[in-house]
Design an enzyme around this catalytic site. Structure first.
Site, PDB file in Angstrom:
ATOM      1  N   ASP A  48       0.740  -1.303   0.008  1.00 29.25           N
ATOM      2  CA  ASP A  48       0.043  -0.110   0.059  1.00 29.25           C
ATOM      3  C   ASP A  48       1.009   1.332   0.210  1.00 29.25           C
ATOM      4  O   ASP A  48       0.675   2.267  -0.707  1.00 29.25           O
ATOM      5  CB  ASP A  48      -0.781   0.085   1.355  1.00 29.25           C
ATOM      6  CG  ASP A  48      -1.842  -1.303   1.343  1.00 29.25           C
ATOM      7  OD1 ASP A  48      -3.026  -0.940   1.258  1.00 29.25           O
ATOM      8  OD2 ASP A  48      -1.490  -2.219   1.560  1.00 29.25           O
ATOM      9  N   GLU A  71      -5.316   7.357   0.134  1.00 29.81           N
ATOM     10  CA  GLU A  71      -5.653   6.724   1.447  1.00 29.81           C
ATOM     11  C   GLU A  71      -4.511   6.832   2.354  1.00 29.81           C
ATOM     12  O   GLU A  71      -5.003   6.909   3.660  1.00 29.81           O
ATOM     13  CB  GLU A  71      -5.969   5.318   0.829  1.00 29.81           C
ATOM     14  CG  GLU A  71      -6.595   4.609   2.190  1.00 29.81           C
ATOM     15  CD  GLU A  71      -7.193   3.134   1.908  1.00 29.81           C
ATOM     16  OE1 GLU A  71      -7.748   2.510   2.968  1.00 29.81           O
ATOM     17  OE2 GLU A  71      -7.014   2.662   0.938  1.00 29.81           O
ATOM     18  N   ASP A 123      -6.455   4.995  -4.470  1.00 31.56           N
ATOM     19  CA  ASP A 123      -6.367   4.096  -3.481  1.00 31.56           C
ATOM     20  C   ASP A 123      -5.145   2.995  -3.806  1.00 31.56           C
ATOM     21  O   ASP A 123      -5.246   2.318  -4.989  1.00 31.56           O
ATOM     22  CB  ASP A 123      -7.629   2.863  -3.708  1.00 31.56           C
ATOM     23  CG  ASP A 123      -7.809   2.398  -2.302  1.00 31.56           C
ATOM     24  OD1 ASP A 123      -6.517   1.644  -1.743  1.00 31.56           O
ATOM     25  OD2 ASP A 123      -8.842   2.046  -1.696  1.00 31.56           O
ATOM     26  N   ASP A 126      -6.508  -1.190  -3.366  1.00 34.38           N
ATOM     27  CA  ASP A 126      -7.536  -1.399  -2.935  1.00 34.38           C
ATOM     28  C   ASP A 126      -8.116  -2.782  -2.770  1.00 34.38           C
ATOM     29  O   ASP A 126      -8.095  -3.763  -3.647  1.00 34.38           O
ATOM     30  CB  ASP A 126      -8.668  -0.442  -4.072  1.00 34.38           C
ATOM     31  CG  ASP A 126     -10.278  -0.801  -3.991  1.00 34.38           C
ATOM     32  OD1 ASP A 126     -10.482  -0.374  -2.771  1.00 34.38           O
ATOM     33  OD2 ASP A 126     -10.889  -0.952  -4.746  1.00 34.38           O
ATOM     34  N   THR A 128      -7.329  -4.462   0.250  1.00 33.21           N
ATOM     35  CA  THR A 128      -5.848  -4.896   1.093  1.00 33.21           C
ATOM     36  C   THR A 128      -5.926  -6.384   1.739  1.00 33.21           C
ATOM     37  O   THR A 128      -5.110  -7.104   1.878  1.00 33.21           O
ATOM     38  CB  THR A 128      -5.348  -4.255   2.181  1.00 33.21           C
ATOM     39  OG1 THR A 128      -5.014  -2.746   1.520  1.00 33.21           O
ATOM     40  CG2 THR A 128      -4.175  -4.451   3.032  1.00 33.21           C
ATOM     41  N   HIS A 213     -18.276  -5.528   4.783  1.00 31.62           N
ATOM     42  CA  HIS A 213     -18.030  -4.412   3.636  1.00 31.62           C
ATOM     43  C   HIS A 213     -19.345  -4.030   3.027  1.00 31.62           C
ATOM     44  O   HIS A 213     -19.523  -2.792   2.478  1.00 31.62           O
ATOM     45  CB  HIS A 213     -16.887  -4.621   2.611  1.00 31.62           C
ATOM     46  CG  HIS A 213     -15.417  -4.648   3.358  1.00 31.62           C
ATOM     47  ND1 HIS A 213     -14.380  -4.970   2.659  1.00 31.62           N
ATOM     48  CD2 HIS A 213     -15.059  -4.641   4.426  1.00 31.62           C
ATOM     49  CE1 HIS A 213     -13.199  -5.038   3.256  1.00 31.62           C
ATOM     50  NE2 HIS A 213     -13.779  -4.597   4.498  1.00 31.62           N
ATOM     51  N   SER A 237     -12.280  -5.403  -3.847  1.00 31.67           N
ATOM     52  CA  SER A 237     -11.789  -4.343  -4.562  1.00 31.67           C
ATOM     53  C   SER A 237     -12.410  -3.923  -5.788  1.00 31.67           C
ATOM     54  O   SER A 237     -13.415  -4.525  -6.062  1.00 31.67           O
ATOM     55  CB  SER A 237     -10.313  -4.569  -5.143  1.00 31.67           C
ATOM     56  OG  SER A 237     -10.358  -5.339  -6.349  1.00 31.67           O
ATOM     57  N   LYS A 240     -14.451  -5.187  -9.191  1.00 38.13           N
ATOM     58  CA  LYS A 240     -15.832  -5.393  -9.538  1.00 38.13           C
ATOM     59  C   LYS A 240     -16.302  -4.653 -10.764  1.00 38.13           C
ATOM     60  O   LYS A 240     -17.021  -5.065 -11.379  1.00 38.13           O
ATOM     61  CB  LYS A 240     -16.618  -5.465  -8.274  1.00 38.13           C
ATOM     62  CG  LYS A 240     -16.348  -6.465  -7.279  1.00 38.13           C
ATOM     63  CD  LYS A 240     -17.283  -6.472  -5.886  1.00 38.13           C
ATOM     64  CE  LYS A 240     -16.925  -5.103  -5.022  1.00 38.13           C
ATOM     65  NZ  LYS A 240     -15.484  -5.500  -4.222  1.00 38.13           N
ATOM     66  N   ASP A 266     -12.448   4.697  -3.245  1.00 37.03           N
ATOM     67  CA  ASP A 266     -12.661   3.376  -3.284  1.00 37.03           C
ATOM     68  C   ASP A 266     -13.561   3.353  -4.659  1.00 37.03           C
ATOM     69  O   ASP A 266     -14.146   2.123  -5.019  1.00 37.03           O
ATOM     70  CB  ASP A 266     -13.683   2.902  -2.276  1.00 37.03           C
ATOM     71  CG  ASP A 266     -12.641   2.724  -0.934  1.00 37.03           C
ATOM     72  OD1 ASP A 266     -11.593   2.166  -1.460  1.00 37.03           O
ATOM     73  OD2 ASP A 266     -13.124   2.769   0.120  1.00 37.03           O
TER      74      ASP A 266
END
Length: 327
Positions: A48, A71, A123, A126, A128, A213, A237, A240, A266
């Site tokens: 990251d 982020e 991010d 995205d 993690t 989430h 992440s 999608k 995100d």
């Protein structure tokens, strides 16, 4: 065939590719000392931090006046094992970076964005948790101008492609379509188009792998109301968004739990990729996402991404299930 575009597009693609190489290197030899936890207990890794450093440096060199909404920040460097491991990994790809430069590159992501002007949002990894478990993750970079996402680049190092290779790079520029390229090496770009659905009952939806989430039970109720029989695709992440943009899934549902407010990094990159592939991205009430309220989507609740042909049907079902106010 080359994909012509703006200088911003070329810088974004190069930066995301560079970050993806570093994240792959970290994951290939991952050990527990390469990760720690933030104050909110969410994980952060050397991948990251290193990815944010590389993208931040690339943007500051090309567009020094552009703020970055990222982020991560330099507070994680207070941990000597993380700091030392980060410097070691960065030295492999950017020799000569000193500690001050690394910290400044991380903290450059502390901008707040807003409704006016031009800024980037990032991010660096995205998903993690997906990175840690060997699943999907993404490097997500977007350019916002006067509250409108104008460019998005999404690197998905673990995502399979139609030709059997692994690693996709997705890019969209407002008015220029959405495209997929190989993350590594040369290859012709492929124009992306969302699935062709006459009704939502034909669709398959994607959602977060982590039930914490996104409310999977309520997403299932939305699917039942729409007559969807296909099981959901669950993965981490903004990959999608990539699946929706290239038609592997028809809908992406992000159903919030409680009063959770989404972070802009995100969704910004993925949203324009779906839109330029022929889809609509909104909140669960069907309202456009408002990128001008700072680091979070304070004016929105959840996310729906779907082909234009069925988006209204999906949003209506979400309102019914969630009891949301009709906009």
């Amino acid at each position: 065939m080359t994909l012509a575009g703006s200088r911003e597009r070329e810088v974004a693609l190069d930066a995301v590719r560079s970050a993806a190489r570093l994240t792959r290197s970290v994951r290939a030899s991952f050990t527990p000392d390469l990760a720690t936890s933030k104050p909110d207990r969410s994980p952060v890794t050397v991948a990251d931090l290193g990815a944010q450093v590389l993208v931040s440096l690339a943007l500051s060199a090309a567009f020094p006046a552009d703020p970055l909404v990222g982020e991560e920040d330099a507070s994680q460097l207070a941990s000597p094992p993380i700091r030392d491991a980060l410097e070691e990994r960065l030295a492999e790809v950017r020799p000569g970076l000193d500690g001050r430069t690394v910290a400044e590159a991380l903290d450059r992501g502390g901008s707040t964005g807003g409704p006016a002007g031009r800024w980037w949002t990032l991010d660096p990894v995205d998903g993690t948790l997906g990175f840690l478990r060997g699943g999907q993750y993404a490097i997500a970079l977007a350019l916002v101008v006067d509250g409108v996402v104008q460019l998005g680049a999404l690197g998905c190092p673990a995502l399979g492609r139609a030709d059997g290779s692994v690693g996709g790079l997705f890019v969209a520029e407002r008015g220029a379509g959405a495209w997929e390229l190989p993350l590594d090496g040369d290859g012709d770009p492929v124009r992306l188009r969302v699935a062709s659905c006459a009704t939502a009952s034909e669709a398959r939806y994607a959602e977060s792998l982590e039930a914490s989430h996104s409310a999977q039970d309520e997403a299932a109720r939305i699917g039942e109301l729409l007559g969807i029989s296909a099981p959901p695709l669950r993965l981490d992440s903004q990959a999608k968004y990539a699946l929706v943009a290239r038609g592997d899934a028809s809908i992406y549902l992000r159903i919030p739990r409680g009063g959770y407010v989404e972070n802009i990094w995100d969704h910004a990159a993925g949203s324009i990729i779906v839109e330029e592939a022929g889809g609509i991205v909104s909140d669960i009430e069907g309202a456009p996402l408002d990128w001008g309220r700072g680091r979070r989507l304070e004016g929105n609740r959840g996310v729906i991404a779907a082909p234009a042909s069925i988006h209204g049907e999906v949003a209506a079902a979400a309102r019914e299930v969630m009891g949301a106010r009709v906009a």
